[in-house]
Design a protein around this motif. Structure first.
Motif, PDB file in Angstrom:
ATOM      1  N   GLY A 169       0.842  -1.348   0.021  1.00 23.01           N
ATOM      2  CA  GLY A 169      -0.122  -0.039  -0.005  1.00 23.01           C
ATOM      3  C   GLY A 169       0.859   1.338   0.110  1.00 23.01           C
ATOM      4  O   GLY A 169       0.417   2.409   0.130  1.00 23.01           O
ATOM      5  N   VAL A 170       2.181   1.257  -0.227  1.00 23.43           N
ATOM      6  CA  VAL A 170       3.216   2.292  -0.361  1.00 23.43           C
ATOM      7  C   VAL A 170       2.858   2.937  -1.680  1.00 23.43           C
ATOM      8  O   VAL A 170       3.239   2.252  -2.697  1.00 23.43           O
ATOM      9  CB  VAL A 170       4.343   2.072   0.085  1.00 23.43           C
ATOM     10  N   LEU A 171       2.690   4.222  -1.847  1.00 26.21           N
ATOM     11  CA  LEU A 171       2.793   4.917  -3.075  1.00 26.21           C
ATOM     12  C   LEU A 171       4.287   5.208  -3.456  1.00 26.21           C
ATOM     13  O   LEU A 171       5.063   5.597  -3.087  1.00 26.21           O
ATOM     14  CB  LEU A 171       2.062   6.252  -2.930  1.00 26.21           C
ATOM     15  N   VAL A 172       4.341   4.745  -4.962  1.00 25.70           N
ATOM     16  CA  VAL A 172       5.544   4.771  -5.627  1.00 25.70           C
ATOM     17  C   VAL A 172       5.630   6.179  -6.157  1.00 25.70           C
ATOM     18  O   VAL A 172       5.023   6.287  -7.420  1.00 25.70           O
ATOM     19  CB  VAL A 172       5.917   3.742  -6.639  1.00 25.70           C
ATOM     20  N   GLU A 173       6.020   7.242  -5.592  1.00 29.70           N
ATOM     21  CA  GLU A 173       5.817   8.464  -5.893  1.00 29.70           C
ATOM     22  C   GLU A 173       6.242   8.663  -7.342  1.00 29.70           C
ATOM     23  O   GLU A 173       5.998   9.719  -8.005  1.00 29.70           O
ATOM     24  CB  GLU A 173       6.145   9.603  -4.917  1.00 29.70           C
ATOM     25  N   GLY A 174       7.370   8.377  -7.644  1.00 32.14           N
ATOM     26  CA  GLY A 174       8.307   8.503  -8.904  1.00 32.14           C
ATOM     27  C   GLY A 174       7.438   8.210 -10.164  1.00 32.14           C
ATOM     28  O   GLY A 174       7.473   9.192 -10.844  1.00 32.14           O
ATOM     29  N   LEU A 175       6.867   7.237  -9.912  1.00 32.76           N
ATOM     30  CA  LEU A 175       5.910   6.667 -11.012  1.00 32.76           C
ATOM     31  C   LEU A 175       4.770   7.631 -11.263  1.00 32.76           C
ATOM     32  O   LEU A 175       4.473   8.097 -12.513  1.00 32.76           O
ATOM     33  CB  LEU A 175       5.625   5.295 -11.236  1.00 32.76           C
ATOM     34  N   PHE A 176       4.155   7.756 -10.050  1.00 34.61           N
ATOM     35  CA  PHE A 176       2.795   8.833 -10.091  1.00 34.61           C
ATOM     36  C   PHE A 176       3.242  10.316 -10.512  1.00 34.61           C
ATOM     37  O   PHE A 176       2.455  10.830 -11.486  1.00 34.61           O
ATOM     38  CB  PHE A 176       2.164   8.648  -8.849  1.00 34.61           C
ATOM     39  N   TRP A 177       4.473  10.606  -9.956  1.00 36.19           N
ATOM     40  CA  TRP A 177       4.595  12.066 -10.147  1.00 36.19           C
ATOM     41  C   TRP A 177       5.089  12.284 -12.025  1.00 36.19           C
ATOM     42  O   TRP A 177       4.548  13.087 -12.813  1.00 36.19           O
ATOM     43  CB  TRP A 177       5.865  12.506  -9.751  1.00 36.19           C
ATOM     44  N   LYS A 178       5.501  10.922 -12.499  1.00 43.06           N
ATOM     45  CA  LYS A 178       5.882  11.212 -13.874  1.00 43.06           C
ATOM     46  C   LYS A 178       4.789  11.187 -14.791  1.00 43.06           C
ATOM     47  O   LYS A 178       4.500  12.051 -15.690  1.00 43.06           O
ATOM     48  CB  LYS A 178       6.831   9.886 -14.186  1.00 43.06           C
ATOM     49  N   ASP A 179       3.611  10.519 -14.301  1.00 45.66           N
ATOM     50  CA  ASP A 179       2.476  10.450 -15.271  1.00 45.66           C
ATOM     51  C   ASP A 179       1.728  11.649 -14.893  1.00 45.66           C
ATOM     52  O   ASP A 179       0.903  12.141 -15.845  1.00 45.66           O
ATOM     53  CB  ASP A 179       1.569   9.195 -14.528  1.00 45.66           C
TER      54      ASP A 179
END
Length: 197
Positions: A169-179
């Motif tokens: 349940g940890v957000l992988v922020e790098g991928l989300f920020w990129k999108d």
């Protein structure tokens, strides 16, 4: 953000705590993603426009004042029922619902235009959808003033939230920020809906 202090008294640079959510609760997933989108958009130079929220808070305060007035009104409850129904439930809640239906829709963020671009850009209206029993998150970026001559066409993406979260349940922020930054760039590079005359 947390900072660590070493034994000799010096502090190290702040480290960001990972964002974690319950993967079985779609409301908490959507809330975490929406909060992260707000961080990303504001970090890109768009400041948040809270005027609509302030109007809603003002109307809510008026409803509370009317309710207090009705509580201490000369007439007791059955006699002042028409006053309560007319003012609070019909009039002011109707105004609140009208604001939500016409202005806010599914939006969770309104922004001002970025600094220095007041004449060739509008603010953003950012909204999202995460249907119940679905893993498909839709993020929509539109002009906050769609009737403006500098309004740009709406852009959106729909992707599975499983792409952005670990199994814990940890957000992988790098991928989300990129999108999200890619979607903001798509909006920024889009041609205006209306051409100047």
């Amino acid at each position: 953000m947390t900072t660590t202090t070493t034994t000799n008294g010096t502090t190290t640079s702040p480290t960001k705590t990972p964002k974690k959510t319950n993967l079985l609760d779609h409301h908490s997933i959507k809330h975490l993603l929406d909060e992260t989108v707000t961080e990303i958009v504001t970090s890109r130079g768009y400041s948040e426009d809270v005027r609509t929220s302030n109007v809603r808070l003002l109307i809510g305060a008026i409803i509370i004042i009317i309710a207090l007035f009705a509580q201490f009104y000369n007439k007791k409850f059955p006699d002042n029922m028409n006053f309560l129904i007319g003012c609070i439930y019909v009039l002011f809640n109707g105004i609140l619902q009208l604001i939500i239906y016409t202005k806010e829709k599914n939006a969770f963020l309104f922004t001002y235009p970025p600094a220095g671009s007041a004449y060739n850009s509008t603010g953003l209206m950012v909204s999202s959808k995460l249907p119940r029993f679905s893993d498909m998150y839709t993020l929509i970026i539109a002009s906050a003033d769609p009737k403006s001559i500098s309004a740009k066409p709406t852009v959106e993406f729909t992707k599975s939230v499983t792409k952005w979260f670990t199994k814990d349940g940890v957000l992988v922020e790098g991928l989300f920020w990129k999108d999200v930054e890619g979607l903001i760039n798509d909006y920024a590079n889009a041609k205006n809906n209306k051409k100047s005359k």
